[in-house]
Scaffold this motif. Structure first.
Motif, mmCIF file in Angstrom:
data_model
loop_
_atom_site.group_PDB
_atom_site.id
_atom_site.type_symbol
_atom_site.label_atom_id
_atom_site.label_comp_id
_atom_site.label_asym_id
_atom_site.label_seq_id
_atom_site.Cartn_x
_atom_site.Cartn_y
_atom_site.Cartn_z
ATOM 1 N N ASP A 1 1.148 -0.998 -0.314
ATOM 2 C CA ASP A 1 0.238 0.306 -0.343
ATOM 3 C C ASP A 1 0.719 1.109 0.283
ATOM 4 N N SER A 2 0.574 2.344 -1.170
ATOM 5 C CA SER A 2 1.206 3.070 -0.884
ATOM 6 C C SER A 2 2.089 3.782 -0.391
ATOM 7 N N MET A 3 0.696 3.956 1.052
ATOM 8 C CA MET A 3 0.430 4.929 2.038
ATOM 9 C C MET A 3 1.321 4.369 3.668
ATOM 10 N N VAL A 4 1.391 3.174 3.301
ATOM 11 C CA VAL A 4 2.343 2.384 4.544
ATOM 12 C C VAL A 4 3.508 2.464 3.657
ATOM 13 N N ASN A 5 3.991 1.925 2.483
ATOM 14 C CA ASN A 5 4.811 2.098 2.045
ATOM 15 C C ASN A 5 5.964 4.007 2.161
ATOM 16 N N LYS A 6 5.600 4.713 2.675
ATOM 17 C CA LYS A 6 6.008 5.927 2.588
ATOM 18 C C LYS A 6 5.095 6.653 4.106
ATOM 19 N N TYR A 7 5.211 6.207 5.337
ATOM 20 C CA TYR A 7 4.786 6.501 6.140
ATOM 21 C C TYR A 7 5.293 5.756 7.223
ATOM 22 N N THR A 8 5.091 5.758 7.994
ATOM 23 C CA THR A 8 5.060 5.435 9.515
ATOM 24 C C THR A 8 3.988 5.390 10.363
ATOM 25 N N ALA A 9 3.947 4.557 11.364
ATOM 26 C CA ALA A 9 2.705 4.326 12.128
ATOM 27 C C ALA A 9 2.092 5.906 12.795
ATOM 28 N N ASN A 10 3.474 6.576 13.024
ATOM 29 C CA ASN A 10 3.211 7.680 13.703
ATOM 30 C C ASN A 10 3.210 9.125 12.105
ATOM 31 N N ARG A 11 2.699 8.537 11.801
ATOM 32 C CA ARG A 11 3.058 9.356 10.002
ATOM 33 C C ARG A 11 3.973 10.023 9.299
ATOM 34 N N ARG A 12 5.163 9.487 9.996
ATOM 35 C CA ARG A 12 6.320 10.768 9.553
ATOM 36 C C ARG A 12 7.064 9.656 8.341
ATOM 37 N N LEU A 13 7.558 10.478 7.496
ATOM 38 C CA LEU A 13 7.935 9.227 6.193
ATOM 39 C C LEU A 13 9.632 8.591 6.985
ATOM 40 N N ARG A 14 9.201 7.447 6.061
ATOM 41 C CA ARG A 14 10.078 6.202 5.944
ATOM 42 C C ARG A 14 11.595 6.272 6.184
ATOM 43 N N SER A 15 12.750 5.715 5.953
ATOM 44 C CA SER A 15 13.784 6.176 5.834
ATOM 45 C C SER A 15 13.937 5.785 3.971
ATOM 46 N N GLU A 16 13.669 5.303 3.660
ATOM 47 C CA GLU A 16 13.582 4.796 2.286
ATOM 48 C C GLU A 16 12.254 4.217 1.506
ATOM 49 N N ASP A 17 12.011 4.198 0.355
ATOM 50 C CA ASP A 17 10.980 3.277 -0.066
ATOM 51 C C ASP A 17 11.948 2.035 -0.919
ATOM 52 N N ALA A 18 11.211 1.193 -0.321
ATOM 53 C CA ALA A 18 11.793 0.016 -0.376
ATOM 54 C C ALA A 18 11.329 -0.408 -2.114
ATOM 55 N N TYR A 19 11.008 -0.089 -3.069
ATOM 56 C CA TYR A 19 10.660 -0.445 -4.063
ATOM 57 C C TYR A 19 10.573 0.541 -5.157
ATOM 58 N N SER A 20 11.305 1.278 -4.964
ATOM 59 C CA SER A 20 11.993 2.416 -5.284
ATOM 60 C C SER A 20 13.745 2.637 -6.289
ATOM 61 N N PRO A 21 14.259 2.856 -7.122
ATOM 62 C CA PRO A 21 15.719 2.800 -7.442
ATOM 63 C C PRO A 21 16.518 3.449 -6.342
ATOM 64 N N ASP A 22 17.306 3.305 -5.389
ATOM 65 C CA ASP A 22 18.310 3.745 -4.487
ATOM 66 C C ASP A 22 17.169 4.497 -3.377
#
Length: 609
Positions: free
Chosen positions: A92-113
């Motif tokens: 899910d794009s939002m789970v992929n992008k944000y943590t449970a506290n709605r903070r940006l994750r350290s990386e997008d695992a399905y994107s280059p680099d």
């Protein structure tokens, strides 16, 4: 050619030049993906592309199109003969992008680099609206987990609102929900024949919008009429009632059609296709995947690919029915297992990869040890409405024989070039400890457990007790914590006997519906007693179309309609999460203050000695 000696034409085309290399004048289907294009059976857009290709259709993939500016990525391949498809991503794009506290994750695992700027929020909606503006007369088909979990009214944690079926916001024509191989082929064949909208609306495992008068066959007594979106907005109890119907029908062999009124039209959810047969699942996995990222990513790391490139998925589905898990809503509870022949063929392909050193990172599935398991009496399964085959107890009709899986492990390990196969997927220890009272089945479970621990653990075995407290585990649909303790004792005993020094890594969740601070304090005390310094922990993230999410949002359990407490504010969630880290000096005083505040100062000496 790329570094693994694969010609560019071994991949599905992604540019006009690549289309021309195949000698094609026009494409039949163009797929837009929120993920980087990795030609691997674990990446949904690759699967759908390869399935359509196998049925004779000319398919291209546009991975991570630029949704800003002049939309040239959406124009570059022109107008497809049949339709556009949107595959927003494996997560899910939002789970992929944000943590449970709605903070940006350290990386997008399905994107280059691991870049964050390669996909928008809700790519299903963004991509579809762009395509509808550019090509209003071309059908748009939505697929993937993002659309699948938004097929009826659902709570969206990131917007903090109850949202309509995603068709309303995306303006798309139809959803292919769940695992979509059969559905996408049926849609392509119907459009190819020039059949009208009515033909699409009769395809199983699809969702569409229509006027009441246009519902195929009219509203019948067998249909389930969900509360309207407006009613759910006005009364959370009605949303909870809806969710029970959605889950029950998602886990039945013979599901009923769901209808929901929204803005004067009806969302129609057609029942799914029957579960795949082994032969059908083999056919999907045996397609000519290169198992590689597209050459355009040369020199770039795609984190998710690094995790799975030397792994093999051996089955589909999960009958665990965990309240917080999306698998049942997307894959269903019935297990379809690949044949040993198909699995071995993939294993041999991996051994020929340039960077393979002899170690399979995972030989598993949604749950590692459900391979080959199913109900003995299929007529009982056909009547069953339980969301889980193993909660609150293992179904007496379930065949829990680990023998086929044990034979598969041994066959894989016998393949030349395989030094060791690890089990990286989570293991259901309640299945390992279950007493079926069938001597050969119970013997196979004991034998499997020992072989798993001695031969297939890469130093650390992942299991997911999730919590320690009975009432929280009941809401999660997880087994009693005592079973985890039994399994840990067995794990430690086998390691001592074999002279091994391995760890068991338990996963836990905080802030799940029903969990209070005092429950987390008890979790901390119990895991301290077991000498765990927890690392694999997470704060509950409400994701669309799960029982736990709708409980969290409505405050009511969808099956009982009884009130359930949930920690909701960031402060409440952090207050629970801190108990995982009692062993950190920085958390000690905060935890002590929290225990005193809740009137449980008596627990302090049990946690800090």
């Amino acid at each position: 050619m790329n570094s693994n000696n694969q010609p560019l034409t071994a991949f599905l085309p992604t540019t006009k030049k690549e289309v021309e290399l195949r000698g094609w004048q026009q494409l039949d289907v163009i797929l837009f993906s929120g993920d980087a294009y990795v030609d691997h059976p674990s990446f949904g857009v690759a699967v759908i592309g390869r399935v359509l290709e196998a049925h004779g259709y000319r398919v291209a993939i546009v991975p991570q199109p630029d949704w800003h500016g002049d939309f040239r990525d959406f124009r570059k391949l022109g107008r497809p003969r049949l339709f556009f498809g949107i595959s927003p991503g494996c997560m899910d794009s939002m789970v992929n992008k944000y943590t449970a506290n709605r903070r940006l994750r350290s990386e997008d695992a399905y994107s280059p680099d691991g870049r964050h700027d390669c996909r928008p929020e809700y790519p299903t909606i963004v991509f579809s609206n762009i395509l509808k503006d550019l090509f209003p007369d071309v059908p748009v088909v939505l697929g993937g987990i993002e659309a699948s979990l938004r097929r009826v009214s659902h709570y969206d944690y990131w917007k903090d609102e109850l949202r309509k079926c995603v068709l309303c916001d995306s303006r798309a024509d139809i959803i292919s929900y769940g695992m979509g191989e059969k559905t996408i082929v049926a849609i392509a064949e119907a459009v190819d024949k020039g059949e009208g909208t009515e033909a699409l609306h009769n395809i199983p495992q699809t969702v569409f919008l229509c006027q009441k008068k246009d519902i195929p066959g009219g509203i019948s007594p067998d249909d389930i009429i969900l509360h309207s979106h407006r009613q759910c907005l006005a009364d959370k109890r009605r949303q909870a009632e809806n969710m029970k119907h959605v889950e029950v029908e998602s886990n039945k062999l013979h599901a009923r059609r769901l209808l929901q009124e929204v803005d004067g039209r009806y969302v129609v959810v057609n029942p799914p296709f029957p579960p795949f047969t082994t032969e059908e699942l083999d056919a999907s996995f045996d397609l000519p995947y290169t198992r590689l990222p597209h050459p355009k990513y040369k020199g770039k790391r795609i984190p998710a690919y690094d995790m799975i490139k030397h792994s093999v998925n051996i089955h589909r589905g999960c009958f665990g029915g965990c309240a917080f898990c999306t698998i049942s809503a997307h894959q269903g509870k019935f297990i379809t297992s690949r044949s040993e022949k198909s699995i071995l063929r993939e294993v041999k392909q991996i051994t020929r990869m340039a960077d393979f050193k002899g170690y399979l990172s995972d030989l598993g599935g949604p749950s590692a040890n459900m391979y080959g398991m199913a109900g003995r009496d299929k007529e009982l399964c056909a009547r069953c409405q339980r969301p889980s085959c193993i909660h609150p107890a293992v179904c007496r009709n379930l065949n829990t024989d680990h023998g086929p899986l044990l034979r598969l492990y041994r066959a894989v390990d016998a393949v030349p070039g395989i030094k060791k196969s690890f089990i990286g997927s989570g293991v259901r220890y309640d299945l390992l400890l279950h007493k079926s009272n069938i001597p050969e089945v119970d013997k196979a479970a004991r034998e499997y457990t020992r072989e798993l621990i001695t031969k297939h653990v890469s130093g650390r075995l992942k299991v997911a007790p999730e919590h320690t407290e009975p009432h929280v585990l009941q809401l999660m649909r997880k087994p009693p914590f005592q079973l985890f303790e039994q399994f840990k004792q067995l794990f430690d005993k086998i390691n001592r006997q074999e002279g091994l020094r391995q760890q068991i890594i338990p996963y836990f969740i905080s802030s799940h519906p029903g969990c209070r601070d005092e429950d987390m304090a008890r979790l901390a005390i119990i895991t301290r007693r077991l000498d765990f310094h927890l690392e694999q922990v997470q704060d509950f993230t409400p994701t669309p179309l799960t029982i736990a999410t709708e409980t969290w949002y409505t405050g009511l359990h969808p099956y009982t309609l009884q009130p359930v407490y949930s920690a909701k504010t960031p402060q409440q969630k952090l207050s629970q999460r801190q108990f995982f880290f009692w062993y950190k000096p920085s958390e000690r005083e905060n935890i002590k203050r929290a225990l005193r505040k809740m009137g449980r100062a008596d627990l302090i000496p049990l946690l800090f000695r």
